[in-house]
Write a protein that holds these residues in place. Structure first.
Motif, PDB file in Angstrom:
ATOM      1  N   ILE A 143       9.337  11.379   1.079  1.00  0.00           N
ATOM      2  CA  ILE A 143      10.215  12.554   1.050  1.00  0.00           C
ATOM      3  C   ILE A 143      10.717  12.783   2.470  1.00  0.00           C
ATOM      4  O   ILE A 143       9.928  12.834   3.414  1.00  0.00           O
ATOM      5  CB  ILE A 143       9.464  13.793   0.534  1.00  0.00           C
ATOM      6  CG1 ILE A 143       8.965  13.533  -0.891  1.00  0.00           C
ATOM      7  CG2 ILE A 143      10.352  15.033   0.597  1.00  0.00           C
ATOM      8  CD1 ILE A 143       8.031  14.584  -1.420  1.00  0.00           C
ATOM      9  N   ILE A 144      12.030  12.914   2.595  1.00  0.00           N
ATOM     10  CA  ILE A 144      12.644  13.190   3.890  1.00  0.00           C
ATOM     11  C   ILE A 144      13.224  14.591   3.816  1.00  0.00           C
ATOM     12  O   ILE A 144      14.081  14.877   2.971  1.00  0.00           O
ATOM     13  CB  ILE A 144      13.744  12.168   4.210  1.00  0.00           C
ATOM     14  CG1 ILE A 144      13.133  10.761   4.260  1.00  0.00           C
ATOM     15  CG2 ILE A 144      14.439  12.517   5.523  1.00  0.00           C
ATOM     16  CD1 ILE A 144      14.161   9.647   4.312  1.00  0.00           C
ATOM     17  N   VAL A 145      12.733  15.488   4.666  1.00  0.00           N
ATOM     18  CA  VAL A 145      13.194  16.872   4.688  1.00  0.00           C
ATOM     19  C   VAL A 145      14.175  17.043   5.847  1.00  0.00           C
ATOM     20  O   VAL A 145      13.865  16.692   6.984  1.00  0.00           O
ATOM     21  CB  VAL A 145      12.010  17.856   4.836  1.00  0.00           C
ATOM     22  CG1 VAL A 145      12.507  19.293   4.932  1.00  0.00           C
ATOM     23  CG2 VAL A 145      11.034  17.702   3.672  1.00  0.00           C
ATOM     24  N   LEU A 146      15.339  17.589   5.531  1.00  0.00           N
ATOM     25  CA  LEU A 146      16.346  17.894   6.544  1.00  0.00           C
ATOM     26  C   LEU A 146      16.180  19.363   6.894  1.00  0.00           C
ATOM     27  O   LEU A 146      16.443  20.252   6.083  1.00  0.00           O
ATOM     28  CB  LEU A 146      17.745  17.607   6.000  1.00  0.00           C
ATOM     29  CG  LEU A 146      17.944  16.194   5.446  1.00  0.00           C
ATOM     30  CD1 LEU A 146      19.340  16.038   4.863  1.00  0.00           C
ATOM     31  CD2 LEU A 146      17.674  15.160   6.513  1.00  0.00           C
ATOM     32  N   SER A 147      15.716  19.614   8.114  1.00  0.00           N
ATOM     33  CA  SER A 147      15.336  20.962   8.517  1.00  0.00           C
ATOM     34  C   SER A 147      16.246  21.500   9.615  1.00  0.00           C
ATOM     35  O   SER A 147      16.487  20.813  10.604  1.00  0.00           O
ATOM     36  CB  SER A 147      13.891  20.933   9.026  1.00  0.00           C
ATOM     37  OG  SER A 147      13.511  22.188   9.519  1.00  0.00           O
ATOM     38  N   PRO A 148      16.725  22.741   9.445  1.00  0.00           N
ATOM     39  CA  PRO A 148      17.482  23.356  10.547  1.00  0.00           C
ATOM     40  C   PRO A 148      16.554  23.531  11.754  1.00  0.00           C
ATOM     41  O   PRO A 148      15.421  23.966  11.608  1.00  0.00           O
ATOM     42  CB  PRO A 148      17.898  24.718   9.998  1.00  0.00           C
ATOM     43  CG  PRO A 148      17.633  24.675   8.539  1.00  0.00           C
ATOM     44  CD  PRO A 148      16.614  23.616   8.297  1.00  0.00           C
ATOM     45  N   SER A 206       8.673  12.998   5.924  1.00  0.00           N
ATOM     46  CA  SER A 206       9.273  12.871   7.254  1.00  0.00           C
ATOM     47  C   SER A 206      10.241  14.030   7.412  1.00  0.00           C
ATOM     48  O   SER A 206      10.918  14.410   6.458  1.00  0.00           O
ATOM     49  CB  SER A 206      10.056  11.559   7.376  1.00  0.00           C
ATOM     50  OG  SER A 206       9.200  10.465   7.178  1.00  0.00           O
ATOM     51  N   VAL A 207      10.312  14.587   8.605  1.00  0.00           N
ATOM     52  CA  VAL A 207      11.213  15.716   8.866  1.00  0.00           C
ATOM     53  C   VAL A 207      12.250  15.269   9.886  1.00  0.00           C
ATOM     54  O   VAL A 207      11.900  14.713  10.926  1.00  0.00           O
ATOM     55  CB  VAL A 207      10.442  16.951   9.391  1.00  0.00           C
ATOM     56  CG1 VAL A 207      11.406  18.090   9.696  1.00  0.00           C
ATOM     57  CG2 VAL A 207       9.385  17.381   8.387  1.00  0.00           C
ATOM     58  N   ILE A 208      13.510  15.527   9.565  1.00  0.00           N
ATOM     59  CA  ILE A 208      14.611  15.245  10.472  1.00  0.00           C
ATOM     60  C   ILE A 208      15.345  16.559  10.694  1.00  0.00           C
ATOM     61  O   ILE A 208      15.710  17.241   9.730  1.00  0.00           O
ATOM     62  CB  ILE A 208      15.585  14.200   9.891  1.00  0.00           C
ATOM     63  CG1 ILE A 208      14.850  12.890   9.610  1.00  0.00           C
ATOM     64  CG2 ILE A 208      16.757  13.974  10.849  1.00  0.00           C
ATOM     65  CD1 ILE A 208      15.719  11.836   8.940  1.00  0.00           C
ATOM     66  N   GLU A 209      15.523  16.924  11.957  1.00  0.00           N
ATOM     67  CA  GLU A 209      16.224  18.178  12.262  1.00  0.00           C
ATOM     68  C   GLU A 209      17.729  18.016  12.080  1.00  0.00           C
ATOM     69  O   GLU A 209      18.294  16.969  12.374  1.00  0.00           O
ATOM     70  CB  GLU A 209      15.918  18.629  13.692  1.00  0.00           C
ATOM     71  CG  GLU A 209      14.526  19.174  13.845  1.00  0.00           C
ATOM     72  CD  GLU A 209      14.296  19.817  15.198  1.00  0.00           C
ATOM     73  OE1 GLU A 209      15.194  19.806  16.060  1.00  0.00           O
ATOM     74  OE2 GLU A 209      13.187  20.346  15.393  1.00  0.00           O
TER      75      GLU A 209
END
Length: 181
Positions: free
Chosen positions: A91-96, A115-118
Motif C-alpha cells: 500500500i502506497i499512501v500519498l500524504s500531504p 510506504s508513505v510518499i509526501e
C-alpha cells in the motif's frame, strides 16, 4: 513453465495492477495517464469500498490518498487481515506534508506493508515506488505458486505410498525388492 510435471501459474494482469484512490478526480486522471505511459496497469477508483470489491479479482498494489484512507480505513484493514498467509499487499499512501501524522502512523501499524510518499509527488518517485511494489507482489505470487506445487507434490507422494501399501498388503506369494542406485 511446468517443472516436474507441476504447473507454475503466472499472475494475471489483474494481480499485477495498481488500484488508485486519488485525492481528486484530476489527480486520478493525471496518475492514470502517467502510469499507463510507463507501462503500469492501473484502475482509478472512488473509495476504499471500491478497492476492497475490486481486490477480489487480484491486485498488485494500492495507491491511496491519505484522506481516503483516514475516512474509511476499517474496511481496508479488515480486507488486509483476511489475506492468504503468503500475501502482503503493498500500500502506497500519498500524504500531504502539512498533515498531522499520528493518525497515519496508527493506520500504518494496522495495515502492515505501507510506504508513505509526501505530496506533491514527483511522478518519477510514484512510478518507481509502484514498480518496486509490483515486483515484490509478483514475487509473492511466485511464493503462492510454490506453496501450491508443494501441496500437489505432497498429495502425489501420499497417493503413491497408499498404492504401494495396497500392493504390498495384497501380494501373498511374491517378493518385492526396491533397489536404489
Amino acid at each position: 513453465m511446468p517443472r516436474n510435471g507441476l504447473s507454475h501459474p503466472t499472475p494475471t494482469a489483474d494481480e499485477l495492477r495498481a488500484l488508485v484512490v486519488p485525492a481528486t478526480s484530476a489527480d486520478g486522471a493525471a496518475m492514470q495517464k502517467v502510469l499507463n505511459a510507463n507501462g503500469i496497469s492501473c484502475r482509478v477508483l472512488r473509495n476504499l469500498a471500491a478497492v476492497c470489491e475490486t481486490m477480489r479479482d487480484g491486485v498488485g498494489a494500492v495507491v491511496i490518498a491519505e484522506e481516503a484512507l483516514v475516512d474509511d480505513a476499517a474496511l481496508l484493514t479488515e480486507r488486509i487481515r483476511a489475506q492468504d498467509v503468503w500475501s502482503d499487499l503493498p500500500i502506497i499512501v500519498l500524504s500531504p506534508s502539512s498533515r498531522e501524522q499520528s493518525k497515519l502512523a496508527e493506520l500504518i501499524a494496522q495495515l502492515g506493508n505501507v510506504s508513505v510518499i509526501e505530496r506533491p509527488v514527483r511522478m518519477f518517485t510514484l512510478v518507481t515506488a509502484i514498480r518496486s511494489s509490483l515486483r515484490a507482489r509478483a514475487h509473492q505470487y511466485e511464493v503462492r505458486a510454490h506453496l501450491a506445487d508443494q501441496d500437489v507434490t505432497q498429495r502425489v507422494i501420499r497417493e503413491a505410498e497408499q498404492r504401494f501399501r495396497l500392493l504390498v498388503e495384497n501380494v501373498r506369494d511374491y517378493a518385492i525388492f526396491m533397489i536404489d542406485v
